[in-house]
Structure formats: structure tokens, C-alpha cells
Write a protein that holds these residues in place. Structure first.
Motif, PDB file in Angstrom:
ATOM      1  N   THR A  23     -48.676 -30.628  -4.397  1.00  0.00           N
ATOM      2  CA  THR A  23     -47.700 -31.710  -4.567  1.00  0.00           C
ATOM      3  C   THR A  23     -48.270 -33.064  -4.207  1.00  0.00           C
TER       4      THR A  23
ATOM      5  N   TYR B 218     -43.380 -26.965  -1.426  1.00  0.00           N
ATOM      6  CA  TYR B 218     -43.650 -28.311  -0.910  1.00  0.00           C
ATOM      7  C   TYR B 218     -44.248 -28.241   0.495  1.00  0.00           C
TER       8      TYR B 218
ATOM      9  N   GLN C 116     -47.027 -37.064  -1.911  1.00  0.00           N
ATOM     10  CA  GLN C 116     -45.652 -37.548  -1.985  1.00  0.00           C
ATOM     11  C   GLN C 116     -44.806 -36.960  -0.865  1.00  0.00           C
ATOM     12  N   GLU C 117     -43.940 -37.784  -0.313  1.00  0.00           N
ATOM     13  CA  GLU C 117     -43.012 -37.306   0.709  1.00  0.00           C
ATOM     14  C   GLU C 117     -41.644 -37.113   0.083  1.00  0.00           C
TER      15      GLU C 117
ATOM     16  N   ARG D  62     -35.787 -36.168  -4.971  1.00  0.00           N
ATOM     17  CA  ARG D  62     -36.435 -36.558  -6.231  1.00  0.00           C
ATOM     18  C   ARG D  62     -37.092 -35.318  -6.827  1.00  0.00           C
TER      19      ARG D  62
END
Length: 452
Positions: free
Chosen positions: A421, A274, A424-425, A438
Motif C-alpha cells: 500500500t 493495510y 499512504q496513511e 479513502r
């Protein structure tokens, strides 16, 4: 930091009657420990319910606590589920029993033995890479969990246990989820005999796991012979008096080693992918190193020492997203910190999450900067400002194993794919470990340096 600051004790945020600071802690533990850090003193007092507690905010005091945990500080009781799963393994054993078990387990994870496991790590990662295809949408956490489960089964129980990977992995997943749920909720306050639906699922999973371990141990004893897996080394280990581990002790240590070598590493790898996706320059540097060092081949143990940027990525991930985000000890009679007495029964907390992000000790603390770990970096990293594996005599036995595994997995997969990725955070959420809040979804992209 000078001694005046290190020994300073200040009161933390005001609590409420009976519950103390428990509501603040339960609402957002990460924010709570960050607020305690901002109090500035070496020791900050607060209350976990009616139990007095202190937060350590100074590296010297953190080191003192970690080195004193076998003398004037003891391990806390982490609840029924933790005890039921881990038994009396080296992680929870105390005193002479801990020293005996540590001496029996430690040889299994020494550098010489980790070298033997490196090929299994690379083989399992290569199998994942061969299954993926460019443009595929994957759940990183699920993929890394499956991969580290496979590595754990084969290094702990042996390749002949591979047919049982799915059963063992499923049982451990249920067990770990329930332990985290109990820690976050009221389960830790329930008596041992009380059975919630979650505890019943947990007990069934652990009982199945125990049956699997017993079957593997019995088959290994019957077959005899010597192998390179951890189980074989535990079966042949004897203490100073020539006494081997009992079957119950072998069960506890193999489950402990499996648990320590699987879930925490899977989480670290998930966070690493990430963070790399969100930091293109760091990913480019990783690509360049893998091209230069590996040239398209699968890494081996000897490559570990040459993959300096890859290792720095892992260390920086453990700084920003420490899987073990807190550590706790309980003061016994005669305990002191910084020369000040600590009343018996006081809970003493340290938090890698808060300390690893302290702006007084880390320039740009919230930025992902693997270069801070390279030789010649301008900002020195001092003792106990970074302690993802604990420290002192109770330091994680599997730290070397975990670092080698994470580097080899990143190198094997990272030389073939970039995991994108998107925008998205992902925020951290806490249980026993620091997890994404998540699913971490990604699209597999070709690596530019290898696609040319």
C-alpha cells in the motif's frame, strides 16, 4: 480492577442545552469515546441529545451488560433503513421470538457446518489470486468486497445462485451505504414515512434484493433435495413445536446472514492487508508460516488450527480496527450495573474502539503486534478487553465463520502476493461499521519466500 473502580460513576464532558454531547459525538465519535475512556471511572455519564447515556469503561461492567441484554437491557431502534433491510431476523428479534430464531439459525453456523463452507472460501479466494498478476494496481477494498460477496452468495444461497451474485451484491452495496449515511447524519431522526432520495434508492435496492431471494427460495423448494448451503438448512429447520420458518422469516435470516458474513469480513480483510503492508516484520512472519504450513497449496479447514500467526493477524486487526466499533443497549426497569441502578431509558454504550486501545490493559496499544495473541505471550488478554463479536447470549452467531473465512482468505492470497500500500496513511471513518476514509490502493508484489 477492583470493585471500587468498577462501580465508580463520574460525569463526562459538559454538553450544550437540548443537544447535550451530540455535537461532540457527531464531530468525531472515535475521539469522543476515547475522551470518555480517559475519564477513568467504570461508568461515565453523558447525554445523547436529551436522552441520558452512560459509557462503560471497565471490562467487568462490559461483561455484565453483554450478559444482561435479554433481561434488563433491550436493543435500540437503529432506524427505518436498518429495520427495512434486516426485517425481524435473529439480530433484531427479542424475547421468545429471538430464542426461537436463534435455535433455528445457530445449527447452520456451528463448527461442523463451517468446515463444509471452508472449501468454498478457499475456492473463491483462489479465483481472485488467479486473476491477479504481479505489478498490478488494485483497490483492496473493492477486491475484498467482491470476494466476500461471492463467498456469502455461495455459502448462504448455494452455488446455483452464483449467476445472481452481481445483482445481489449491487443491491447490498446500495443498502449498506445508505444505512451508514443515515447513522452518521440526520436520517435516523427522520420519521419512517419521510422519503429522501437516498431512502428511495435504498428501498429500490432492498425490493430488488427481496425479489431475488424469493426467486431463489422458490426454486430451491421446487427442486427439493439437501445441500450444504445455509438456505437449505433454514428450509428444513423446525422449532421445538415442529414449526418451520415462514418464507418471510427465511428471507430475513438469509439477508441477515449474508450481511453479517460479507461486509464486516471484507472490511476486516482490507484493514489486515493495510496493517501488514505497514509492518514488514509481521508480513515476514506471515510469509514464513504460510511457506511452512501450506508449501504452496491452497488451505483447507484443517489448516485453520495450524495457521496460528495468520489467526493472530486477524485478531490484532480486529483489536486495532474493530469493524463493529460500538455497541448500544437501553436500560429497562430494574436495570443495574456494578450494583448501581440505571434509570429506565438510559442509553448504555460500549466501544470496542476505545476499550481495545486502553493503555491500562494493552501494552503499546496503538502498535500492530500479532504476537500478543500467541500461546505463551507475556501479556494476558482478559475477558471483555477484546469483544469484536460482542458477547453474552447476543454474541455474533457467525464469529467462527468470520474468523475461518478471514484466515483462509489471507492464507490463500498471502501465499501468492504481497499487497504493497506504499506510504499512504489510511484513517478510519465511522458509519454502522469502521471503514477506511479513502480507497486502499496497493500494488501486487511477489512473495519473497515463494519467488526464490
Amino acid at each position: 480492577m477492583g470493585s471500587d473502580t468498577a462501580t465508580a460513576i463520574t460525569a463526562g464532558p459538559r454538553g450544550v442545552p437540548l443537544l447535550g454531547n451530540l455535537p461532540q459525538f457527531a464531530k468525531d465519535p472515535l475521539a469522543f469515546f476515547t475522551a470518555l475512556r480517559e475519564c477513568g471511572a467504570g461508568q461515565v455519564t453523558w447525554a445523547m441529545g436529551r436522552t441520558p447515556a452512560r459509557f462503560l469503561n471497565d471490562p467487568a461492567l462490559i461483561g455484565e451488560l453483554l450478559s444482561a441484554r435479554e433481561s434488563t437491557f433491550s436493543l435500540p431502534d437503529l432506524g427505518w433503513s436498518f429495520r427495512y433491510l434486516m426485517g425481524e431476523g435473529v439480530v433484531v428479534a427479542k424475547g421468545a421470538d429471538w430464542r426461537r430464531k436463534r435455535s433455528l439459525v445457530q445449527p447452520s453456523v456451528r463448527p461442523k457446518q463451517v468446515r463444509a463452507y471452508a472449501a468454498t472460501m478457499a475456492d473463491c479466494a483462489r479465483e481472485v489470486a488467479e486473476r491477479w498478476s504481479v505489478g498490478e494496481r488494485i483497490d483492496i477494498r473493492r477486491e475484498m468486497t467482491g470476494l466476500t460477496q461471492r463467498i456469502a452468495v455461495r455459502t448462504v444461497f448455494g452455488t446455483d445462485a452464483a449467476v445472481r451474485e452481481e445483482v445481489i451484491g449491487r443491491c447490498m452495496d446500495v443498502a449498506q451505504q445508505q444505512m451508514g449515511a443515515e447513522f452518521r447524519g440526520l436520517g435516523a431522526m427522520l420519521p419512517d414515512w419521510f422519503r429522501t432520495p437516498g431512502r428511495l434508492r435504498f428501498k429500490a435496492a432492498v425490493d430488488t434484493l427481496d425479489a431475488e431471494v424469493a426467486r431463489i427460495v422458490a426454486a430451491r423448494r421446487e427442486a427439493g433435495g439437501e445441500r450444504d448451503d445455509l438456505l437449505s438448512r433454514l428450509l428444513t429447520a423446525v422449532d421445538e413445536a415442529g414449526v418451520p420458518l415462514t418464507d418471510k422469516e427465511i428471507r430475513d435470516e438469509t439477508v441477515t446472514l449474508y450481511n453479517a458474513g460479507h461486509e464486516t469480513t471484507a472490511t476486516t480483510l482490507t484493514w489486515a492487508w493495510y496493517l501488514l503492508s505497514r509492518n514488514p516484520k509481521a508480513r515476514e512472519a506471515l510469509t514464513a508460516e504460510l511457506d511452512r504450513v501450506l508449501g504452496g497449496r491452497t488451505p483447507g479447514f484443517d489448516d485453520y488450527a495450524r495457521l496460528r500467526w495468520t489467526e493472530a493477524v486477524v485478531k490484532e486487526t480486529l483489536r486495532l480496527r474493530p469493524t463493529v466499533w460500538l455497541n448500544l443497549a437501553v436500560a429497562e426497569e430494574g436495570a443495574t450495573l456494578g450494583g448501581d441502578p440505571v434509570p429506565a431509558g438510559t442509553q448504555v454504550w460500549i466501544s470496542p474502539w476505545a476499550t481495545h486501545r486502553d493503555p491500562r490493559r494493552w501494552p503499546q496499544p496503538d502498535e500492530f503486534r500479532p504476537e500478543r495473541w500467541l500461546d505463551g505471550a507475556p501479556d494476558a488478554i482478559t475477558d471483555h478487553t477484546w469483544f469484536p463479536f460482542g458477547g453474552g447470549t447476543r454474541a455474533c452467531l457467525g464469529a467462527r465463520f468470520a474468523m475461518v473465512e478471514a484466515v483462509i482468505v489471507l492464507a490463500t492470497l498471502g501465499s501468492r502476493f504481497h499487497l504493497d500500500t506504499g506510504g499512504q496513511e489510511i484513517r478510519p471513518t465511522v458509519g454502522l461499521t469502521l471503514q477506511p476514509d479513502r480507497d486502499v490502493l496497493a500494488v501486487t508484489r511477489p512473495v519473497p519466500a515463494l519467488a526464490r
